[in-house]
Motif scaffolding. Sequence first.
Motif, PDB file in Angstrom:
ATOM      1  N   ARG A  17      90.777  26.356  -9.078  1.00 32.50           N
ATOM      2  CA  ARG A  17      89.616  26.677  -9.902  1.00 32.50           C
ATOM      3  C   ARG A  17      88.471  25.726  -9.586  1.00 32.50           C
ATOM      4  NH1 ARG A  17      90.931  29.561 -14.564  1.00 32.50           N
ATOM      5  NH2 ARG A  17      88.692  30.058 -14.432  1.00 32.50           N
ATOM      6  N   PHE A  18      87.274  26.260  -9.715  1.00 31.29           N
ATOM      7  CA  PHE A  18      86.095  25.394  -9.575  1.00 31.29           C
ATOM      8  C   PHE A  18      84.897  26.125 -10.140  1.00 31.29           C
ATOM      9  CE2 PHE A  18      83.455  22.066  -8.232  1.00 31.29           C
ATOM     10  CZ  PHE A  18      82.363  22.556  -7.510  1.00 31.29           C
ATOM     11  N   ASP A  19      84.275  25.537 -11.154  1.00 30.86           N
ATOM     12  CA  ASP A  19      83.024  26.054 -11.700  1.00 30.86           C
ATOM     13  C   ASP A  19      81.973  24.968 -11.486  1.00 30.86           C
ATOM     14  OD1 ASP A  19      82.018  27.504 -14.917  1.00 30.86           O
ATOM     15  OD2 ASP A  19      80.886  26.950 -13.125  1.00 30.86           O
ATOM     16  N   ALA A  21      79.144  24.566 -12.466  1.00 25.08           N
ATOM     17  CA  ALA A  21      78.354  24.203 -13.651  1.00 25.08           C
ATOM     18  C   ALA A  21      79.084  23.193 -14.523  1.00 25.08           C
ATOM     19  CB  ALA A  21      78.048  25.462 -14.466  1.00 25.08           C
ATOM     20  N   LYS A  22      80.417  23.166 -14.399  1.00 27.00           N
ATOM     21  CA  LYS A  22      81.194  22.296 -15.302  1.00 27.00           C
ATOM     22  C   LYS A  22      82.039  21.263 -14.567  1.00 27.00           C
ATOM     23  CE  LYS A  22      83.642  25.415 -17.236  1.00 27.00           C
ATOM     24  NZ  LYS A  22      84.584  26.168 -18.049  1.00 27.00           N
ATOM     25  N   ASP A  23      82.570  21.624 -13.399  1.00 26.68           N
ATOM     26  CA  ASP A  23      83.583  20.773 -12.750  1.00 26.68           C
ATOM     27  C   ASP A  23      82.961  19.913 -11.659  1.00 26.68           C
ATOM     28  OD1 ASP A  23      85.591  23.729 -12.799  1.00 26.68           O
ATOM     29  OD2 ASP A  23      85.555  22.107 -14.276  1.00 26.68           O
ATOM     30  N   LYS A  49      93.233  37.967 -15.734  1.00 28.68           N
ATOM     31  CA  LYS A  49      91.910  38.133 -16.356  1.00 28.68           C
ATOM     32  C   LYS A  49      92.031  38.870 -17.692  1.00 28.68           C
ATOM     33  CE  LYS A  49      87.233  39.092 -14.737  1.00 28.68           C
ATOM     34  NZ  LYS A  49      86.858  37.723 -14.480  1.00 28.68           N
ATOM     35  N   ASP A  53      93.034  34.540 -18.984  1.00 31.94           N
ATOM     36  CA  ASP A  53      91.775  33.824 -18.800  1.00 31.94           C
ATOM     37  C   ASP A  53      90.722  34.765 -18.209  1.00 31.94           C
ATOM     38  OD1 ASP A  53      90.824  30.686 -17.115  1.00 31.94           O
ATOM     39  OD2 ASP A  53      89.663  32.161 -18.233  1.00 31.94           O
ATOM     40  N   THR A  55      87.769  34.144 -17.576  1.00 32.55           N
ATOM     41  CA  THR A  55      86.742  33.461 -16.774  1.00 32.55           C
ATOM     42  C   THR A  55      87.117  33.326 -15.305  1.00 32.55           C
ATOM     43  OG1 THR A  55      87.650  31.232 -17.121  1.00 32.55           O
ATOM     44  CG2 THR A  55      86.116  32.070 -18.804  1.00 32.55           C
ATOM     45  N   ALA A  57      87.356  33.975 -11.587  1.00 31.95           N
ATOM     46  CA  ALA A  57      86.407  34.749 -10.769  1.00 31.95           C
ATOM     47  C   ALA A  57      86.938  34.957  -9.358  1.00 31.95           C
ATOM     48  CB  ALA A  57      85.064  34.032 -10.714  1.00 31.95           C
ATOM     49  N   ARG A 106      82.353  29.879  -6.754  1.00 33.27           N
ATOM     50  CA  ARG A 106      83.121  29.649  -7.982  1.00 33.27           C
ATOM     51  C   ARG A 106      84.544  30.135  -7.770  1.00 33.27           C
ATOM     52  NH1 ARG A 106      81.810  31.449 -14.189  1.00 33.27           N
ATOM     53  NH2 ARG A 106      83.972  31.480 -14.820  1.00 33.27           N
ATOM     54  N   ASP A 107      85.525  29.394  -8.289  1.00 23.20           N
ATOM     55  CA  ASP A 107      86.950  29.765  -8.236  1.00 23.20           C
ATOM     56  C   ASP A 107      87.325  30.287  -6.842  1.00 23.20           C
ATOM     57  OD1 ASP A 107      87.077  30.980 -11.695  1.00 23.20           O
ATOM     58  OD2 ASP A 107      87.217  28.974 -10.853  1.00 23.20           O
TER      59      ASP A 107
END
Lengths: 291, 130
Positions: A17-19, A21-23, A49, A53, A55, A57, A106-107
């Motif tokens: 996972r990787f966002d 905006a947050k990570d 999904k 979860d 979120t 992507a 992302r992800d």
Amino acid sequence: MNQTENKTTNIVFRVRRFDPAKDREPYFEDFTVPVSNGMPVLDGLWWIKEHVDPTLAWRASCRMGVCGACAMLINNRPGLACTTQILNVADKVLLLAPLPNFDIIRDLVPDLQPMMESHRKQMPWIVRDDEEEMLMPTDQYWQSHEDLDKYLQFSYCIKCGACMAACPVVATDSLFPGPQPLTQGYRYLVDSRDGAFKERKKILSSELGPWSCHYAGECSAVCPKGVDPARAIQLMKRELVLDYLRLNKRRYKKAAGLLPPEKRKGRREGIPEPPPFTVEGAASIRPPDRT
Amino acid sequence: MRMPHTKLWSWHIIASVVLLVLLGLHIAIMHLNDILNLAGFNPYGANPIDWENVAFRTKQLSFTIIYILVLAAGLFHGLYGTQTILFELNPSPRVRNWITGLFLIMGIGLLVLGTWAAIAGRTTALALTR
């Protein structure tokens, strides 16, 4: 197996996972998914999904291995999520990550823009000097089965990026175009309908050419469509070297012309003529300039 | 700096073929003489490095040309190959230019030195065996 049986096995999907905006950096997250026989990786992601979860992507579209959108790293090997059956590759844990050699949006979503730009630099279109015929065709261009065989295999590319992810030279050399653009460069280089061999060989004599390829062959090993990019690149090198040594007759060949008169069969009986234009001025409309 | 890659690659292949043939000849003359008995290249006995055999070969113009060809092919093939490997470490354009320039100077310098040595060797062999 009895078709009425619907036995499920719990498989752990270990997803990177990787966002942004947050990570600060990517991390792995585990999801336990009930997997039935025949279930592809893509269906497993949809299950996550819908049930765990929303979120998560990833890219997907056709679900049938023709669009290339769902390419990702499956158990450390690039492949399509829609055509990879979970139980064929995992019995306890399935590792999923975005394609390497690309930035992550992302992800499981890689940024494929650099590949597309590299692809464009190879001029992946037919170039001819009979523009009138190309824009308003009167007949087919003549191409024999042998002419078609030279490039047909390489035209099956779906631009999934799996070959780019597998290539060790793409991983280290930022100037190397990669197997996907080069394969399409070769596809048009040997298409008998194309008349731009001189322009293409200039492009390929630069850093945009195949010369850094060491024939690792990983691109061909992972291609989901059997394109064999490694073969295309070596054939491209052969064409260019033979041309440099003046042993290649392609430089003197004109682009394929229209179907010879004796091969034209005309309109088949029963097929009506096209209807006339109903919009005033439509007959003189030309497609926009592609360049 | 422009890089005509098709040309360089083509000469890389040609140099490898030249090396294959001429190094094969070297191995046959220098290391397999006992088996192949190439009296035409070693007329003064079975040991290729005996002075008489060395002088005989060094006096031949064809051998001088072959030495220079092997040197040129080996230098180009080796230096271009090494440059290719170094470029895969992703150096900046400035470093690439430095590497190319350095290898050009090294290659030309060693070629000149080796050519002089081959010609000087022939001249000396001719003088000493007159």
